[in-house]
Design a protein around this motif. Structure first.
Motif, PDB file in Angstrom:
ATOM      1  N   ASP B 715      43.013  39.216  40.112  1.00 46.76           N
ATOM      2  CA  ASP B 715      42.276  40.345  39.532  1.00 46.76           C
ATOM      3  C   ASP B 715      42.299  41.569  40.442  1.00 46.76           C
ATOM      4  OD1 ASP B 715      40.610  39.575  41.566  1.00 46.76           O
ATOM      5  OD2 ASP B 715      38.896  39.119  40.289  1.00 46.76           O
ATOM      6  N   ARG B 716      43.115  41.498  41.476  1.00 47.85           N
ATOM      7  CA  ARG B 716      43.243  42.630  42.370  1.00 47.85           C
ATOM      8  C   ARG B 716      44.612  43.262  42.133  1.00 47.85           C
ATOM      9  NH1 ARG B 716      46.269  42.553  46.204  1.00 47.85           N
ATOM     10  NH2 ARG B 716      46.277  43.977  47.961  1.00 47.85           N
ATOM     11  N   LEU B 717      44.621  44.549  41.951  1.00 43.58           N
ATOM     12  CA  LEU B 717      45.859  45.238  41.633  1.00 43.58           C
ATOM     13  C   LEU B 717      46.503  45.745  42.922  1.00 43.58           C
ATOM     14  CD1 LEU B 717      47.481  46.090  39.129  1.00 43.58           C
ATOM     15  CD2 LEU B 717      46.181  48.215  39.109  1.00 43.58           C
ATOM     16  N   ALA B 718      47.745  45.352  43.118  1.00 39.92           N
ATOM     17  CA  ALA B 718      48.441  45.763  44.339  1.00 39.92           C
ATOM     18  C   ALA B 718      48.807  47.242  44.265  1.00 39.92           C
ATOM     19  CB  ALA B 718      49.700  44.928  44.512  1.00 39.92           C
ATOM     20  N   ASN B 760      40.174  47.500  49.119  1.00 42.48           N
ATOM     21  CA  ASN B 760      40.205  47.076  47.732  1.00 42.48           C
ATOM     22  C   ASN B 760      39.040  47.723  47.041  1.00 42.48           C
ATOM     23  OD1 ASN B 760      42.470  45.414  47.720  1.00 42.48           O
ATOM     24  ND2 ASN B 760      41.299  43.797  48.726  1.00 42.48           N
ATOM     25  N   ILE B 761      39.331  48.805  46.377  1.00 40.33           N
ATOM     26  CA  ILE B 761      38.251  49.531  45.747  1.00 40.33           C
ATOM     27  C   ILE B 761      37.932  48.838  44.431  1.00 40.33           C
ATOM     28  CG2 ILE B 761      39.738  51.225  44.563  1.00 40.33           C
ATOM     29  CD1 ILE B 761      37.379  53.150  45.915  1.00 40.33           C
ATOM     30  N   PRO B 762      36.653  48.583  44.169  1.00 43.74           N
ATOM     31  CA  PRO B 762      36.330  47.885  42.922  1.00 43.74           C
ATOM     32  C   PRO B 762      36.672  48.749  41.724  1.00 43.74           C
ATOM     33  CG  PRO B 762      34.427  47.958  44.384  1.00 43.74           C
ATOM     34  CD  PRO B 762      35.455  48.871  44.950  1.00 43.74           C
ATOM     35  N   LEU B 763      37.165  48.115  40.713  1.00 43.09           N
ATOM     36  CA  LEU B 763      37.457  48.804  39.463  1.00 43.09           C
ATOM     37  C   LEU B 763      36.535  48.249  38.396  1.00 43.09           C
ATOM     38  CD1 LEU B 763      41.353  48.673  39.255  1.00 43.09           C
ATOM     39  CD2 LEU B 763      39.938  50.627  39.873  1.00 43.09           C
ATOM     40  N   SER B 764      36.305  49.050  37.407  1.00 43.04           N
ATOM     41  CA  SER B 764      35.665  48.525  36.214  1.00 43.04           C
ATOM     42  C   SER B 764      36.591  47.440  35.675  1.00 43.04           C
ATOM     43  CB  SER B 764      35.515  49.643  35.189  1.00 43.04           C
ATOM     44  OG  SER B 764      35.237  49.070  33.929  1.00 43.04           O
ATOM     45  N   ASN B 770      39.657  43.780  38.837  1.00 44.49           N
ATOM     46  CA  ASN B 770      38.381  43.977  39.509  1.00 44.49           C
ATOM     47  C   ASN B 770      38.479  44.901  40.693  1.00 44.49           C
ATOM     48  OD1 ASN B 770      36.100  42.751  38.390  1.00 44.49           O
ATOM     49  ND2 ASN B 770      36.935  40.732  38.842  1.00 44.49           N
ATOM     50  N   SER B 771      39.675  45.032  41.241  1.00 44.69           N
ATOM     51  CA  SER B 771      39.807  45.900  42.398  1.00 44.69           C
ATOM     52  C   SER B 771      41.252  46.327  42.535  1.00 44.69           C
ATOM     53  CB  SER B 771      39.354  45.186  43.674  1.00 44.69           C
ATOM     54  OG  SER B 771      40.219  44.120  43.967  1.00 44.69           O
ATOM     55  N   ARG B 772      41.424  47.336  43.336  1.00 44.46           N
ATOM     56  CA  ARG B 772      42.757  47.890  43.531  1.00 44.46           C
ATOM     57  C   ARG B 772      42.865  48.308  44.991  1.00 44.46           C
ATOM     58  NH1 ARG B 772      44.763  53.569  42.541  1.00 44.46           N
ATOM     59  NH2 ARG B 772      42.600  54.118  42.196  1.00 44.46           N
ATOM     60  N   ALA B 773      43.995  48.013  45.587  1.00 45.12           N
ATOM     61  CA  ALA B 773      44.206  48.423  46.965  1.00 45.12           C
ATOM     62  C   ALA B 773      44.555  49.913  46.984  1.00 45.12           C
ATOM     63  CB  ALA B 773      45.348  47.616  47.570  1.00 45.12           C
ATOM     64  N   ILE B 774      43.840  50.667  47.799  1.00 44.81           N
ATOM     65  CA  ILE B 774      44.181  52.084  47.920  1.00 44.81           C
ATOM     66  C   ILE B 774      44.010  52.539  49.366  1.00 44.81           C
ATOM     67  CG2 ILE B 774      43.538  52.746  45.561  1.00 44.81           C
ATOM     68  CD1 ILE B 774      40.942  53.882  46.766  1.00 44.81           C
TER      69      ILE B 774
END
Lengths: 486, 1084
Positions: B715-718, B760-764, B770-774
């Motif tokens: 659920d984490r977007l690279a 990993n910033i949480p995403l809606s 649920n999150s994305r690395a930025i």
């Protein structure tokens, strides 16, 4: 050293590509389990199938944050979307059809629970970089759901691939027709859902008129109902509960009284006799009123031993001695019985012209009896077969004014939707059948909740879009009706 | 091979002066090393001596550090001698293990001597930094017995809570400080300790804390949060063979215990009776787990779980709770009396015994130290323990005067039969005691925790609906640990020329750990028991080379420099197998599984290559300039092949630092009272990479459904365009010594800007992830640190009183996150820890009480009259919750202050350390759930006379208003709340049913008496011919007292969630311990 570094940073533990079948089973298990748990936590209570004797917040409409449905739908939609993408790329129309059915079912749960929701923009973070999806109106969501179901019906069976990972219908070529039936039956459900807002006659009639083109459920054998396994971790989701946690939930007075009045043999399926009957040796079923405060709830009818527990078919390993069977109850998506009640209502209201309302109605009742008859273990000693008089008694016979008939359809449907996610609640919000009276100690000013508030995290993570939806829809609380409910 | 040159004696002249004030030192002894040739300085500090160029001169003088200087081809040697350790001119260990004169440093460091760590001890040595080092915040484990600590230096820079820990370095080489664990899965949350918690204090000569970026720039990425530099003891300087023995015996008792009510027993608040039948609701309220039952009275007797059973009037061996008792047996009522102090009775006195023996020796060619330390600890929770055996060997050898080798190896073996389960859940005893154990339950009978005749199969307890017998929990449901770790390094050094040397070094930190979770049959969450076996191997290898040059060009200029490179190789290997249910009770073996085994496995590897260098210029030994530069190449920022097309790689990053130090007291003539004045200034940049496999967008397996295998996308977007993080810092400081060092002051001010954080910033979740690395954000830390050392009294009769103050205040502010992102939920557990743009780091948000307002007529509870503004609004007597989260405070302190007093008189020494924390908030889960359960003392409010609302003292009317009417114009008319609710409802409503956090937030300020020592040195002479020397006996105590406003718990606490330490949130921590005992040290 970049070459070496590339190797080092190449994760050896997990794949980065996958086939649809490996995703499908997970989506089915997760979402259906979540529906069972949501039924247990709120669905059964708010429609007064069950009531609480302890930790009574839910029963008093002190719901707090409820984000289970939200997380379940969108968390699993990621994998549904992956199936859609994979199937589209490799022209696997069967997987695509299955995924569209699941997508429709899941989004309907979300919108019926929360109202306006992210839909067209949803699950597009990976493909389109949409990190804060806008909320669509419920009408838009329903347009999409209905179109997707229609398309699913069209493309299922046009692919050459065989479905695997289909733990719901068993996969293979035999499952295709079942998925089509589910697609069309769900379409009936959702057309009926919005029938107070929109004329759905043509679409409903189209489905009913051509069974070859639009196959629908024809018997319990078509039920979309997950069969659990005997061993962990694929047992009935409540099987691992602590006994105290399970027994906080008891049969509701609304359910017990209604079924008792009809002498309904399903009562022993849903409820167990009280441990301490009014006179020794008597088999007695007593439901507890919903919405009592902590103390009156725990003291009702002399305490927990005076109130019926929820039936053994739903109970946990340590709930009873000897231990209940771990996989009696099914994880319900939609049943033939529900479809028959929907058609009875549609026919009664003249939304369709095919068939007889009474036949649909009686089919629905019989189907639900048959469903339990087939699954309740004989050692529980429960005879689910109704007497012939059951159908002729005034409370059941298809007689009376149209309103009375609709009341009977709705009431039987309400019984048949026991433990079917939040469906009984959605249906009650549309029809108002049967009567649900807030408990005496409710904390919502005598209103039955008609919606979940959005998850708190949306305030932080998708604030602008949420605010826009709230402005459009109304206060973000339990009492703002959704579009089809206005 | 280099000694073949015959040396010719020459005359060497020079001057010896004090490093403090450059005044000449008369009477300094100068000896040609290894000979009897020697002389002393004259009144002007000058000397003249004959020595060959190969010789080394030894300069020694009482009160000053001895210095050795190789003659080389010089004929003039000017020397400044530093006052010895107690005064100034210390040499400190800085980056890469290089020893530097402190006055030359352009950045702040602070040191603790090893002795301070071994006299009054902590099992986790990092806890001892608290109060002793300005700018360091330490919060200890919620689990006791050597659990993890959360250490932060100069506040939090990263919005990733796991990334704010400093780097630990032993003898110049980093070690691993991972938390592998505290896993929250399936109610099995256990703190197994972090890497640093296993360091043996007995092997530590000193700990030097490098606080800022400039100090740590040479350590690279992981040093961005500061470095804890540990120098191990060596045998150097001990002629011949010496033996040192140190033993420490302490006992531990709980420091803060919750206050429970002891007026009402188990029940549900109806004022009715109680009767135990089956502990599951068959009796009267015997299925409830709350303390809202009948009041205790000598006149009442009820059948209870521990009451005896009779059969046909005859006594039996069965008790009420033995549900297997013969049918027809009857429970004889027993008196309804309170179990007072149940937790105190359950807990035990912990014991910690540490004994260390060290053998040291050296001669001109080499030195060694061999030491063994045994730590044996039993916790205050019964059946919890830790044994730690550490064997260390260090040595140095000079093959030739120019070629030497050094090595250190330490083998640590840790064993714990059981570490306590922590957090909120049935596996944790504090969950039971603080929330769900009514005081009517007598504790003693529960020690016999099996049903009679069903030993090993069915537990015996007071409640069978929800809870486990706490003795079953601690004696049967154990979380064992076996731990083997080797930390070692070896280096070779060769002096290429008198001013240039090269060193090669390799180091390893390898640990292999086994964890065993056992759960007995009939445990609530594990009716068929469970056995889980985890194996964790972690490995960190560092290999480096370093050229070091040091050349005094002339009397004015000295230049030095380093150039080096490092390869870091990190690897971890995790394998866990779980038998989720067992066939046969009590057989904890994977072959005894009655369900298919579940396995999880992962192998993680990361490499970093680095090149770095530094240059220092010293002008007249009072102006110092240092620049450093480093470039890292990280595998973690390298795109794997499949990801090449998705992004741009940026895996190489360069960062410099510059530092300036000026000894103003040497440059200018200052008043006599100023002994020393130095100013320092630095700027540094530190780059950072990320975790391995950040570029993996994976599909993860989970348990199959029959024959259907199951995977799901993470659920984490690279993000394939990640850049390195950069942390820039400025720091300025002043060091001042007055009145012959009776007053010492060290002040630092710093600002750190951390940008491009990889997080990993949480995403809606509606986005699908649920999150994305930025790369995002700019976090700015500003702070002040003050170390003030005073010697108010120093008398010729040897009475000395010293006071040290360590003060620090830090503010971390979120300047920027990412585009369109205004806030970032760092962690969430009842309250959420959020970084919001423009706000402080560490802010906590949660649901509050709805209050009357007159600012916005479109919002609820608008009072046009303004009369009731700010008051709480009640509905049916209960507080109404806000619909949105509000700010509830910040968990970071306003400031920290440590005050250490030390008094010495002849052979006696007394010291006591107060640790003060001002400000910061704490959320208390004990309040939230302890109120619900009717357990904590607060729940007596509203039931002074039982439960009848007609009696005085019963029921609670909340302070605030109620809504009278909602008016057509949207405003509201209020009246004072007059609705009385019963006590039980009130205490549940206070948190809105575990929803409202505002009512259970506390000011976490405290004053702690952190450490007391009373020591006595026995003069060597009294032993006569007995070969005992340096005997020191010290009475010690740690964490002896705490003063705070937080009820029930030690304000210094945190919680664990899936391997992350969450500050500001109290979540059923094991009570912290007060420790006292003695330490005995001696030499042979």
């Amino acid at each position: 050293c970049d070459n070496e570094f590339e190797q080092i940073n190449n994760n050896p533990n997990v794949p980065t590509a996958i086939s649809p079948d490996l995703l499908l089973a997970g989506v089915l298990r997760n979402t259906i389990n979540d529906q069972v748990n949501e039924a247990w936590g709120i669905g059964n209570i708010v429609v007064q199938h069950t009531a609480k004797i302890q930790f009574v917040n839910e029963d008093r409409y002190l719901w707090g944050e409820r984000n289970g449905v939200w997380n379940s739908v969108y968390g699993n939609m990621r994998n549904v979307q992956n199936i859609i993408n994979l199937a589209t790329a490799s022209q696997q129309n069967n997987y695509l059809g299955v995924a569209l059915v699941l997508k429709s079912w899941l989004f309907s749960i979300a919108t019926d629970t929360y109202g306006d929701i992210p839909y067209t923009d949803a699950t597009k973070a990976k493909s389109d970089g949409v990190y804060a999806p806008k909320y669509d109106t419920q009408e838009t969501v329903y347009n999409g759901i209905l179109a997707d179901l229609k398309r699913a019906n069209e493309i299922l069976g046009t692919g050459s691939e065989s479905i695997s990972g289909d733990i719901l219908f068993g996969g293979g070529s035999g499952a295709i027709i079942k998925w089509r039936k589910l697609a069309n039956s769900l379409r009936v459900r959702y057309l009926m859902r919005i029938s107070n807002r929109r004329n759905v006659n043509t679409e409903l009639q189209e489905i009913l008129s051509d069974k070859a083109k639009f196959p629908i459920f024809e018997s319990n054998a078509d039920n979309a109902a997950l069969v659990y396994q005997a061993t962990a971790p694929n047992q009935w989701p409540l099987y691992g509960s602590r006994v105290g946690s399970f027994d906080e939930f008891r049969a509701s007075k609304s359910l017990v009284d209604r079924l008792t009045a009809l002498n309904d043999p399903r009562l022993p399926v849903f409820a167990r006799p009280v441990e301490r009957p009014s006179s020794a040796g008597r088999v007695e079923y007593t439901g507890i009123p919903n919405g009592l405060g902590d103390t009156p709830a725990l003291n009702y009818n002399g305490g927990p031993q005076g109130v019926s527990r929820v039936g053994l078919s739903f109970a946990c390993l340590v709930c009873s001695t000897p231990a209940p069977v771990p996989n009696v109850m099914r994880g319900l998506v939609m049943t033939y019985a529900e479809l028959q009640f929907l058609l009875a209502e549609a026919r009664e209201k003249g939304l369709i012209t095919t068939g007889s309302a009474e036949t649909y109605y009686l089919n629905g009742i019989r189907a639900n009896f048959d469903f339990y008859k087939a699954i309740v273990p004989t050692e529980y000693g429960i005879n689910v077969t109704p007497s012939p008089e059951y159908f002729t008694q005034a409370g059941v016979a298809y007689t009376g004014t149209q309103q009375e008939k609709l009341q009977k359809i709705g009431t039987q449907k309400w019984v048949a939707l026991f433990f079917n996610g939040l469906e009984a609640w959605f249906d009650w919000r549309r029809t108002g059948i049967p009567t649900v009276t807030p408990g005496p100690d409710n904390l919502n000013n005598n209103r039955v909740p008609v919606r979940y508030p959005y998850p708190l995290n949306e305030q932080s993570l998708n604030g602008t879009n949420r605010t826009e939806a709230v402005t459009r829809q109304g206060t973000d609380d339990l009492n703002t009706p959704v579009w089809w409910d206005k | 091979l280099l000694s073949g040159l015959s040396a010719v004696a020459q005359t060497i002249t020079g001057r010896v002066a004090s490093a403090d004030d450059n005044q000449p030192l008369p009477g300094v002894s100068i000896v040609v090393k290894g000979t009897t040739t020697g002389t002393t300085t004259g009144a002007d500090g000058r000397f003249s001596i004959n020595a060959p160029s190969t010789a080394t001169l030894t300069f020694s003088f009482i009160g000053y550090e001895t210095q050795e200087i190789a003659v080389g081809n010089r004929s003039t040697i000017d020397v400044t001698l530093r006052g010895d350790a107690q005064t100034l001119g210390e040499v400190v260990v800085t980056a890469l293990g290089i020893q530097r004169e402190k006055k030359a440093l352009g950045y702040a460091t602070q040191e603790i001597q090893g002795e301070a760590l071994t006299i009054a001890r902590e099992t986790n040595v990092t806890n001892q930094l608290a109060g002793k080092i300005a700018g360091v915040t330490v919060v200890g484990s919620p689990s006791g017995i050597g659990g993890s600590s959360r250490v932060t230096i100069r506040g939090e820079r990263s919005v990733d809570l796991n990334k704010n820990q400093p780097l630990y370095v032993i003898d110049g080489v980093p070690i691993s400080n991972g938390f592998t664990g505290a896993s929250g899965r399936n109610n099995l949350e256990v703190d197994f300790g972090n890497g640093a918690s296993f360091i043996n204090p007995d092997d530590i000569e000193s700990i030097n804390v490098l606080k800022g970026g400039a100090a740590s720039a040479l350590y690279g990425a992981r040093a961005a949060n500061g470095v804890i530099v540990i120098k191990t003891k060596s045998g150097r300087g001990n002629k011949g063979i010496g033996v040192e023995i140190n033993t420490n015996q302490t006992v531990e008792t709980p420091l803060v215990l919750p206050e429970y009510q002891t007026v009402y027993g188990q029940g549900n608040g109806n004022g009715g009776d109680f009767a135990f039948v089956n502990g599951g609701g068959a009796g009267l309220t015997d299925g409830t787990d709350e303390a809202w039952g009948p009041a205790f009275s000598l006149n009442k007797s009820y059948p209870q779980y521990d009451s005896p059973r009779t059969l046909n009037g005859q006594p039996t061996n069965f008790r009420g709770g033995d549900l297997n008792a013969p049918a027809g047996s009857v429970i004889t009522p027993t008196p309804w009396v309170a179990e007072t102090d149940n937790l105190r009775k359950f807990l035990q006195t912990g014991r910690t015994n540490t004994t260390s023996i060290a053998l040291t020796g050296s001669n001109d060619a080499g030195n060694f130290r061999l030491a063994h330390t045994l730590l044996n600890q039993t916790g205050i929770v019964p059946n919890t323990d830790l044994k730690r055996y550490t064997t260390s060997l260090s040595g140095g050898f000079k093959f030739t005067p120019k070629f030497s080798a050094n090595a250190f190896v330490s083998y640590i073996k840790g064993e714990s039969g059981n570490r306590p389960s922590i957090s909120y859940g049935t596996e944790s005893i504090m969950y039971l005691f603080n929330c769900w154990l009514p005081p009517s339950v007598q504790l003693e009978p529960m020690k016999d925790y099996w049903m009679r005749g069903l030993e090993g199969v069915r537990q015996y307890s007071w409640n069978y609906n929800y809870h486990d017998n706490p003795y079953l929990t601690v004696y049967e449901n154990t979380n064992g640990q076996l731990y083997d770790r080797v930390i070692g390094n070896a280096s070779l050094k060769y002096d290429l020329t008198p001013w240039l040397s090269v060193q090669g070094r390799t180091a390893i930190d390898y640990s292999s750990e086994k964890r065993e979770y056992k759960r007995a049959f009939s445990t609530q969450r594990f009716p068929f028991g469970q056995y889980r076996d985890s194996r964790i191997i972690t490995e960190e290898r560092n290999t480096d080379f370093l050229f070091t040059a040091n050349k005094e060009l002339n009397e004015t200029w000295t230049v030095s420099g380093t150039f080096g490179g490092n390869q870091l190789r990190q690897k971890s290997d995790f394998l866990e197998t779980n038998a989720g249910q067992l066939n046969i009770p009590g057989i904890y073996n994977l072959t005894n599984s009655r369900v298919p085994l579940q396995t999880s496995q992962s192998l993680v590897e990361k490499w970093v290559n680095s090149l770095y260098g530094s240059a220092q210029v010293s002008f007249r030994n009072y102006l110092f300039l240092e620049v450093t530069a480093r470039n890292d190449w990280s595998s973690a920022l390298t795109l794997p092949e499949y990801a090449r097309t998705f992004g741009t790689q940026d895996n190489s990053y360069f960062y410099p630092s510059v530092a300036l130090s000026a000894v103003l007291s040497d440059i200018f003539t200052l008043p006599q009272s100023v002994s020393f004045l130095k100013a320092r200034l630095n700027y540094a940049s530190v780059g950072n990479d990320t975790d391995a496999f950040t570029f993996t967008q994976s599909y993860n397996p989970s348990d199959p459904f029959g024959s259907s295998q199951i995977y799901g996308e993470t659920d984490r977007l690279a993000n394939f365009n990640l850049k390195p993080e950069i942390s820039d810092s400025f720091e300025g400081g002043v060091e001042l010594k007055l009145f012959k060092r009776r007053v010492g002051l060290d002040v630092s001010y710093y600002q750190t800007n951390t940008r491009n954080q990889i997080l990993n910033i949480p995403l809606s979740i509606t986005s699908g992830y649920n999150s994305r690395a930025i790369n995002a954000g700019l976090i700015r830390n500003n702070g002040v640190e003050v170390a003030l050392n005073l010697v108010p009294v120093e008398l010729p009769n040897s009475l000395r009183w010293g006071v040290d103050f360590n003060f620090s205040a830090n503010r971390s502010k979120v300047i920027r996150l990412a585009d369109n992102i205004q806030n970032f939920v760092m962690a969430s557990r009842r309250v959420s820890i959020e970084a919001r743009v423009g706000e402080r780091m560490g802010d906590m948000y949660g649901i509050g009480f709805a209050r009357v307002q007159n600012t916005d007529p479109t919002k609820p509870y608008y009072d046009a009259t303004g009369q009731y503004v700010g008051q709480m609004v009640f509905n049916q007597g209960r507080p109404i919750a806000t619909t949105e989260r509000i700010k509830l405070g910040n968990y970071n302190p306003d400031f920290l202050l440590g005050i250490n007093n030390s008094l010495t008189y002849r052979n006696l020494r007394l010291s006591f350390l107060f640790d003060i924390r001002q400000g910061g908030k704490l959320y208390s889960e004990t309040q939230t759930v302890g109120r619900e359960g009717g357990i904590i003392i607060e729940t007596l409010e509203g039931r002074a006379n039982g439960y009848d609302l007609n009696l005085p003292g019963n029921g609670v009317i909340g302070q605030g208003v109620k809504v009278v009417s909602t008016n057509a114009d949207g405003t509201t008319t209020f009246a004072p709340n007059d609705v009385k609710v019963n006590s039980r409802q009130w205490h549940t409503a206070w948190t809105g049913g575990r929803n409202i956090a505002e009512g259970v937030m506390y000011d976490a300020s405290f004053v702690k008496l952190r450490e007391v020592q009373l020591g006595f040195n026995i003069p060597d002479r009294i032993w006569g011919r007995v070969p005992l020397r340096g005997v020191t006996f010290t009475l010690v105590g740690r964490n002896l007292a705490v003063w705070s406003k937080v009820p029930h718990v030690d304000p210094e606490t945190l919680s664990y969630s899936g391997g992350t330490a969450l500050p500001g949130i109290e979540y059923m921590a094991i009570p912290s311990a007060r420790s006292f005992g003695f330490n005995l040290g001696l030499k042979l």
